[in-house]
Design a protein around this motif. Structure first.
Motif, mmCIF file in Angstrom:
data_model
loop_
_atom_site.group_PDB
_atom_site.id
_atom_site.type_symbol
_atom_site.label_atom_id
_atom_site.label_comp_id
_atom_site.label_asym_id
_atom_site.label_seq_id
_atom_site.Cartn_x
_atom_site.Cartn_y
_atom_site.Cartn_z
ATOM 1 N N SER A 1 18.129 -4.974 34.053
ATOM 2 C CA SER A 1 17.920 -3.548 34.270
ATOM 3 C C SER A 1 19.186 -2.942 34.869
ATOM 4 O O SER A 1 19.861 -3.581 35.671
ATOM 5 C CB SER A 1 16.774 -3.325 35.262
ATOM 6 O OG SER A 1 15.598 -3.928 34.792
ATOM 7 N N LEU B 1 10.027 1.363 29.453
ATOM 8 C CA LEU B 1 9.518 0.564 30.574
ATOM 9 C C LEU B 1 10.307 0.804 31.859
ATOM 10 O O LEU B 1 9.740 0.849 32.956
ATOM 11 C CB LEU B 1 9.564 -0.934 30.196
ATOM 12 C CG LEU B 1 9.398 -1.961 31.311
ATOM 13 C CD1 LEU B 1 8.070 -1.771 32.037
ATOM 14 C CD2 LEU B 1 9.468 -3.370 30.742
ATOM 15 N N GLU B 2 11.630 0.979 31.727
ATOM 16 C CA GLU B 2 12.467 1.176 32.918
ATOM 17 C C GLU B 2 12.031 2.412 33.707
ATOM 18 O O GLU B 2 12.206 2.475 34.919
ATOM 19 C CB GLU B 2 13.940 1.246 32.539
ATOM 20 C CG GLU B 2 14.493 -0.061 31.974
ATOM 21 C CD GLU B 2 14.234 -1.264 32.868
ATOM 22 O OE1 GLU B 2 14.594 -1.215 34.051
ATOM 23 O OE2 GLU B 2 13.640 -2.251 32.385
ATOM 24 N N ALA C 1 9.121 3.317 34.476
ATOM 25 C CA ALA C 1 8.025 3.009 35.395
ATOM 26 C C ALA C 1 8.506 2.344 36.687
ATOM 27 O O ALA C 1 7.815 2.372 37.704
ATOM 28 C CB ALA C 1 7.005 2.120 34.697
ATOM 29 N N ARG C 2 9.710 1.762 36.659
ATOM 30 C CA ARG C 2 10.203 1.073 37.855
ATOM 31 C C ARG C 2 10.625 2.028 38.971
ATOM 32 O O ARG C 2 10.752 1.627 40.114
ATOM 33 C CB ARG C 2 11.430 0.212 37.513
ATOM 34 C CG ARG C 2 11.138 -0.928 36.577
ATOM 35 C CD ARG C 2 12.315 -1.898 36.535
ATOM 36 N NE ARG C 2 12.318 -2.626 35.280
ATOM 37 C CZ ARG C 2 11.507 -3.644 34.994
ATOM 38 N NH1 ARG C 2 10.661 -4.074 35.907
ATOM 39 N NH2 ARG C 2 11.551 -4.227 33.812
#
Lengths: 575, 187
Positions: free
Chosen positions: B45, B75-76, B78-79
């Motif tokens: 990431s 997806l990144e 959501a981090r």
């Protein structure tokens, strides 16, 4: 003129403006870009990669003895390697300014520990400077050279990942003229025999007192009085976090954190009601404050581990509960060996031979991750060979299959002495040198094995097999790690030796222009694929598993390792 | 103003955040940016924080204080939701790169839109990869996303385009400016 620079770029710029003539380093995150920037932008400075950090500091000291300003840069754990010269250099006469940059890594973004290297300044009794921004990084480097020459001492400048890799606005300045180098002799100050060193020790102790006076009057240590109900002493990135978390508090900002300015600390402590020390990692300033008999808050509340942030500082000081929703359970994206990485083939071959694999520092350490699960130890640069030898001796030489893997750059850094020891003490272990012709983990720097220097010239060509033989190893074989069957066979043969054996796994890093991978993706024959998942075991990011079949993505380099291990011949394409 | 750019290694996040930093400086702001790289090339990431205002102290954005999250991969996104302040904008590139555990079928790719929707309604999806591909070079997706970002920030298009020109080699300058303009047209 203003320019946006990272902390590392600012250090390089500061070195140029200070008239530095010599810079040396071994690559290590987060310090690597200091030398890269010097080499790229300031060719008037002689810049070199050295095989390790001890060499880096010693050659810089040599340049300083000859009257030039010199800089050595390294990551925090690199200073451990350079600790031997570091401890005695302060006893010697420092002629040209000598600055050691230590880039620490709180939170271990890319390191094996999070030691706080400010402790080295105290250990070696030399000044410690901690810039809190790119602008300060440049200014502090220039000031460090004046300090170094005025007090004839090495000066340590400590950054952290957030200082080295953050960017900010820097006002560029004019360069000073570099001092002319000349040869002088100062045996009483340079030959550290007991008789001389004994005379030099009181000089250091006296210098430390004078440095404390300097620290009290230095513009790098200053008080900002605001609301006096809360006073914060802070340095480096932690100052920025605390300043943001408590904009109304009073501050004593320390740019020179060793030796601390005792008078300034007393003055500040007397002015504020609650005194806090906010610093990352160890209670380095806090302990010095407490030694003055001043009560304060610090590591009773501020975390000892990991990096800080404005919210962590605020919550710790206020004693607030850590708020926020419960963390989402998201699939992680750990760093992985790249598609086409040659390490995968040889690690697979070692695993199939059921070896215990002592690891080392480099990309191959990532072979630790599932599904490869191939690395059993990783301590520090060069340790793997020695682990293997020590284990093998007590387990009974040859009784267990003990191997060690070490990259080429790491081998030159500190693997050669271990290999010599293995031969000398007749150990029985298989040492695999992963010779990918670069220092890959830090972004592909050259090293003595490639013979190419920082200025791009090629000076030497190391014959790895010849070198290994010269260290006393008789069984040496070079292999192509993409030929997995051959690799497996050679590992088996090596493990049958009753003495030390070395395999040189020779293939350039898949990210280098000289890579040997074809660059054409392989394909899975869906009719032949049984969904056995053997190919998944090498952990290649280019292989997916969907609807009970393996799929190869376009990121595939065609290296052929999966094709070689597929039991059903289901992977095809030109290899 | 606090902007987080998030994605994975190789998507041009570092360059995009460098350009934003330059734009902010040219607008007279103090600016700092912080990123985690080093292992980015190896599929990890990547995250970059850019902060600009009259005076910036911390180079990292405190949790709960991010104004805009520019996400290069679904997806990144959501981090980094805990970094958002109430009312923050999220721009999400419609692109999925499955992480290793998802690739090998051990985990499911999460329902990012559902996760985001629970947190805020102020988000938009952008087809940056497709727009970049339609221009003939997928790598300009970062300029497409900068175009979208520019519509949420200062309106001075000329400065943006100057900074893109300064930060990019001549060979790919025009296509990146085109990508930036395409991004600006995205609503």
């Amino acid at each position: 003129m203003k320019k946006i620079l990272s902390g590392n770029e600012a250090i390089a710029r500061g070195a140029m403006e200070a008239g530095v003539r010599f810079a040396s380093a071994y690559p290590g995150t987060p310090s690597t870009e200091i030398l890269e920037t010097i080499a790229k932008e300031f060719p008037q400075i002689h810049a070199e990669w050295t095989p390790n950090e001890k060499v880096a500091l010693e050659v810089a000291a040599g340049a300083s003895y000859a009257g030039a300003r010199a800089l050595a840069a390294m990551k925090h754990v690199g200073v451990n390697v350079a600790a031997d010269p570091l401890m005695t250099l302060p006893y010697t006469y420092i002629r040209g300014g000598l600055v050691l940059v230590s880039a620490d890594d709180p939170d271990l973004f890319s390191s094996q520990n999070e030691q706080d290297n400010r402790n080295y300044a105290r250990f070696a009794k030399i000044p410690m400077m901690e810039p809190a921004s790119s602008a300060e990084a440049k200014d502090f480097v220039k000031a460090a050279y004046r300090l170094s020459e005025e007090f004839s001492t090495p000066v340590m400048l400590r950054t952290t990942t957030r200082i080295s890799h953050s960017k900010g606005i820097v006002e560029l300045g004019e360069p000073e003229d570099p001092a002319e180098a000349s040869l002088e002799r100062h045996p009483a100050e340079w030959v550290m025999l007991p008789a001389n060193a004994r005379r030099r020790h009181p000089v250091i102790e006296d210098r430390l007192k004078r440095l404390t006076d300097f620290s009290n009057s230095s513009r790098f240590n200053f008080i900002e009085i605001n609301d006096t109900s809360m006073g914060i002493i802070a340095s480096g990135a932690a100052y920025q976090y605390a300043r943001e978390a408590f904009p109304d508090a009073s501050f004593l900002k320390l740019g020179l954190s060793y030796p601390i300015p005792d008078l300034l600390v007393r003055e500040f402590a007397a002015k504020v009601k609650d005194l806090w020390i906010v610093e990352e990692l160890d209670p380095f300033i806090e302990n010095q404050v407490r030694e003055l008999g001043i009560e304060c808050h610090g590591k009773d509340r501020i975390p000892l581990c990991g990096e800080l942030s404005p919210d962590i500082v605020r919550d710790a000081v206020l004693g607030a509960e850590k708020k926020g929703a419960k963390p989402l359970n998201l699939p992680v994206r750990p760093p992985n060996m790249c598609p086409g990485c040659p390490h995968r083939g040889i690690l697979w071959a070692l695993k199939k031979n059921k070896c215990f694999i002592a690891g080392d520092i480099g990309c191959y350490t990532l072979g630790f991750l599932p599904p490869l699960d191939a690395i059993d130890t990783c301590l520090c640069m060069g340790a793997g060979i020695n682990h293997a030898h020590g284990m093998s001796k007590v387990l009974g030489d040859g009784k267990k299959k003990i191997a060690a893997v070490i990259g080429d750059s790491t081998f030159f850094h500190s693997g050669m002495t271990g290999l010599l020891n293995l031969a000398y003490n007749r150990g029985v272990a298989l040492i695999v040198i992963l010779d990918n012709r670069t220092t890959a983990m830090t972004g592909a720097q050259d090293h003595p094995g490639t013979g190419v220097t920082l200025d791009g010239s090629k000076n030497i060509d190391i014959d790895m097999e010849g070198l290994v033989r010269a260290l006393g190893i008789n069984w040496v074989q070079s292999i192509d790690p993409y030929d997995v069957a051959m690799a497996r066979q050679k590992v088996k043969e090596a493990l049958e030796q009753d003495g030390p054996a070395v395999i040189i796994s020779s293939a350039p890093c898949a990210l280098l222009p000289s890579r040997k991978v074809p660059g054409v993706p392989l394909r899975v024959d869906a009719d032949k694929c049984t969904g056995c998942k053997v190919c998944l075991a090498i952990g290649c990011p280019s292989i997916e598993f969907k609807d009970k079949k393996a799929i190869i993505l376009d990121t595939c380099t065609g290296c052929g390792i999966c094709k070689a291990i597929c039991p059903f011949d289901a992977i095809g394409g030109d290899v | 103003m606090n902007v987080i750019m998030a994605g994975v290694g190789g998507q041009g996040i570092i360059l995009a955040s460098d350009i934003l930093t330059e734009v902010a400086m040219r607008h007279g702001y103090d600016v700092k940016k912080s990123e985690i790289h080093g292992m980015a090339q190896r599929g990890g990431s990547v995250m970059s924080h850019v902060r600009f205002s009259k005076q910036v102290f911390s180079p990292i954005i405190p949790r709960g204080e991010c104004d805009i999250l520019l996400s290069f991969e679904e997806l990144e996104t959501a981090r980094y939701l805990e970094f958002l302040k109430p009312g923050a904008w999220i721009v999400i590139n419609r692109y999925r790169l499955p992480p290793p555990t998802v690739s090998i079928g051990k985990e499911e790719y999460p329902d990012v839109e559902g996760i985001v929707r629970e947190k805020t309604q102020r988000f938009m999806f952008v087809e940056a990869d497709n727009i970049a591909l339609s221009l003939g070079n997928r790598r300009v997706l970062n300029s497409v996303l900068l175009g979208v970002l520019s519509t949420l920030l200062e309106p001075d298009v000329a400065t943006w385009e100057e900074c893109i020109a300064v930060k990019l080699p001549e060979k790919v300058r025009d296509i990146n400016i085109q990508a930036f303009r395409k991004g600006r047209e995205t609503k």
